[in-house]
Scaffold this motif. Structure first.
Motif, PDB file in Angstrom:
ATOM      1  N   VAL A  25       0.460  -3.299  -6.138  1.00 53.04           N
ATOM      2  CA  VAL A  25       0.701  -1.995  -5.529  1.00 53.04           C
ATOM      3  C   VAL A  25      -0.620  -1.234  -5.483  1.00 53.04           C
ATOM      4  O   VAL A  25      -1.252  -1.009  -6.524  1.00 53.04           O
ATOM      5  CB  VAL A  25       1.745  -1.201  -6.333  1.00 53.04           C
ATOM      6  CG1 VAL A  25       1.925   0.194  -5.750  1.00 53.04           C
ATOM      7  CG2 VAL A  25       3.080  -1.941  -6.364  1.00 53.04           C
ATOM      8  N   ILE A  26      -1.039  -0.842  -4.285  1.00 54.88           N
ATOM      9  CA  ILE A  26      -2.313  -0.140  -4.107  1.00 54.88           C
ATOM     10  C   ILE A  26      -2.052   1.357  -3.992  1.00 54.88           C
ATOM     11  O   ILE A  26      -1.228   1.792  -3.181  1.00 54.88           O
ATOM     12  CB  ILE A  26      -3.047  -0.613  -2.840  1.00 54.88           C
ATOM     13  CG1 ILE A  26      -3.131  -2.142  -2.784  1.00 54.88           C
ATOM     14  CG2 ILE A  26      -4.441  -0.005  -2.773  1.00 54.88           C
ATOM     15  CD1 ILE A  26      -3.660  -2.669  -1.453  1.00 54.88           C
ATOM     16  N   VAL A  27      -2.754   2.145  -4.802  1.00 56.27           N
ATOM     17  CA  VAL A  27      -2.722   3.603  -4.662  1.00 56.27           C
ATOM     18  C   VAL A  27      -4.137   4.072  -4.369  1.00 56.27           C
ATOM     19  O   VAL A  27      -5.113   3.473  -4.822  1.00 56.27           O
ATOM     20  CB  VAL A  27      -2.158   4.298  -5.918  1.00 56.27           C
ATOM     21  CG1 VAL A  27      -0.697   3.935  -6.127  1.00 56.27           C
ATOM     22  CG2 VAL A  27      -2.971   3.957  -7.157  1.00 56.27           C
ATOM     23  N   GLN A  86      -9.334  -0.345   5.725  1.00 59.05           N
ATOM     24  CA  GLN A  86      -9.516  -1.788   5.603  1.00 59.05           C
ATOM     25  C   GLN A  86      -8.542  -2.411   4.605  1.00 59.05           C
ATOM     26  O   GLN A  86      -8.216  -3.593   4.704  1.00 59.05           O
ATOM     27  CB  GLN A  86     -10.959  -2.136   5.227  1.00 59.05           C
ATOM     28  CG  GLN A  86     -11.504  -1.453   3.987  1.00 59.05           C
ATOM     29  CD  GLN A  86     -12.268  -0.184   4.310  1.00 59.05           C
ATOM     30  OE1 GLN A  86     -11.788   0.654   5.064  1.00 59.05           O
ATOM     31  NE2 GLN A  86     -13.462  -0.056   3.744  1.00 59.05           N
ATOM     32  N   LEU A  87      -8.059  -1.621   3.659  1.00 61.73           N
ATOM     33  CA  LEU A  87      -7.059  -2.139   2.723  1.00 61.73           C
ATOM     34  C   LEU A  87      -5.659  -2.033   3.318  1.00 61.73           C
ATOM     35  O   LEU A  87      -4.821  -2.910   3.115  1.00 61.73           O
ATOM     36  CB  LEU A  87      -7.142  -1.395   1.391  1.00 61.73           C
ATOM     37  CG  LEU A  87      -8.443  -1.589   0.621  1.00 61.73           C
ATOM     38  CD1 LEU A  87      -8.408  -0.807  -0.683  1.00 61.73           C
ATOM     39  CD2 LEU A  87      -8.698  -3.064   0.339  1.00 61.73           C
ATOM     40  N   ASN A  88      -5.411  -0.951   4.042  1.00 60.21           N
ATOM     41  CA  ASN A  88      -4.136  -0.868   4.758  1.00 60.21           C
ATOM     42  C   ASN A  88      -3.975  -2.048   5.709  1.00 60.21           C
ATOM     43  O   ASN A  88      -2.872  -2.562   5.908  1.00 60.21           O
ATOM     44  CB  ASN A  88      -4.064   0.444   5.548  1.00 60.21           C
ATOM     45  CG  ASN A  88      -3.533   1.598   4.712  1.00 60.21           C
ATOM     46  OD1 ASN A  88      -2.554   1.449   3.987  1.00 60.21           O
ATOM     47  ND2 ASN A  88      -4.183   2.743   4.799  1.00 60.21           N
ATOM     48  N   ALA A  89      -5.093  -2.501   6.280  1.00 60.95           N
ATOM     49  CA  ALA A  89      -5.042  -3.581   7.259  1.00 60.95           C
ATOM     50  C   ALA A  89      -4.618  -4.910   6.646  1.00 60.95           C
ATOM     51  O   ALA A  89      -4.044  -5.758   7.335  1.00 60.95           O
ATOM     52  CB  ALA A  89      -6.401  -3.729   7.943  1.00 60.95           C
ATOM     53  N   ALA A 149       0.834  -1.197   0.000  1.00 60.08           N
ATOM     54  CA  ALA A 149       0.000   0.000   0.000  1.00 60.08           C
ATOM     55  C   ALA A 149       0.870   1.248   0.000  1.00 60.08           C
ATOM     56  O   ALA A 149       1.776   1.378   0.828  1.00 60.08           O
ATOM     57  CB  ALA A 149      -0.909  -0.003   1.230  1.00 60.08           C
ATOM     58  N   ALA A 150       0.604   2.152  -0.929  1.00 63.11           N
ATOM     59  CA  ALA A 150       1.335   3.416  -0.963  1.00 63.11           C
ATOM     60  C   ALA A 150       0.858   4.302   0.183  1.00 63.11           C
ATOM     61  O   ALA A 150      -0.342   4.494   0.373  1.00 63.11           O
ATOM     62  CB  ALA A 150       1.111   4.115  -2.300  1.00 63.11           C
TER      63      ALA A 150
END
Length: 244
Positions: A195-197, A207-210, A164-165
């Motif tokens: 890679v998530i932006v 919830q995505l950072n988690a 995660a960026a």
């Protein structure tokens, strides 16, 4: 609906189905325009000429190029998108500007990403503005729309490591150095990475950072607050791909 000579050429080259095209008289003033109409007709695509004023009312751009076409963009689903070991994918979370979404897809395609996952809250990647910004990349590059549950299930099924960026994440060069030389099967060095932006203002949702294995940051010069999301994605994709 797509607009402009380049975008119609790209859709033709990608073999997408066309429902038809509208052209303005100005298109016939250029050799490229004449050739494009001939190519449409060669593919038995209906072409209708309309007046300049009517065309201007239909066009989505301020300086239309004289051609609008209705196409059927390819729809990818998660079952078709199975990244191979070593592959890198892009995930777009809540980016609301369609121009940024199109540029992200164009960037991912140009840098060799295996595909792009578009999550909820993100602008429609098939909207006219997003398609123009992608410059035809959407016609060839896998773009999969998923909800959060579907995305997490997809990542687990294919053993995709999520990065995660984040402005306060691990500096990218340090993140890329982790695990170097381990050579363990299924490690971050071998398996696919996504890679998530995130959203231009709010960033990636909690919830995505988690579920991300790592949060990574691009070190910036003192006093610089942030980068445009597409610029950041380009740097991240390039460095992660190069580091594989």
């Amino acid at each position: 609906m797509i607009e402009g000579v380049r975008l119609v050429e790209e859709a033709l080259a990608a073999g997408l189905p066309f429902q038809g095209a509208l052209v303005a008289p100005d298109l016939a003033r250029t050799a490229r325009g004449v050739a494009l109409v001939a190519e449409l007709e060669r593919h038995a695509i209906p072409v209708e000429e309309i007046g300049v004023r009517t065309f201007a009312q239909l066009a989505d751009t301020e300086a239309p190029q004289g051609i609008i076409a209705v196409i059927e963009p390819r729809r990818w689903d998660a079952a078709e998108f199975a990244p191979r070991p070593g592959a890198v994918a892009l995930v777009i979370d809540g980016v609301q500007d369609p121009g940024n979404v199109g540029t992200l897809i164009r960037t991912a395609h140009a840098l060799g990403a295996a595909g792009t996952v578009v999550l909820r809250g993100t602008a429609d990647p098939t909207s006219p503005k997003a398609l123009r910004a992608a410059m035809g990349a959407t016609f060839r590059h896998p773009v999969v729309l998923l909800d959060d549950a579907g995305f997490i299930a997809w990542a687990r099924k294919h053993a995709v490591t999520l990065w995660a960026a984040a402005a306060d994440g691990t500096p990218l060069h340090r993140a890329l150095g982790k695990g170097a030389g381990k050579g363990d099967a299924g490690s971050v060095d071998d398996g696919p990475i996504a890679v998530i932006v995130g959203n231009e203002g709010a960033g990636i949702r909690p919830q995505l950072n988690a579920v991300a294995a790592q949060r990574v940051a691009i070190p910036l010069a003192q006093g610089a607050e942030s980068l445009n999301v597409a610029v950041a994605a380009g740097i991240l994709l390039y460095e992660v791909t190069r580091g594989r």
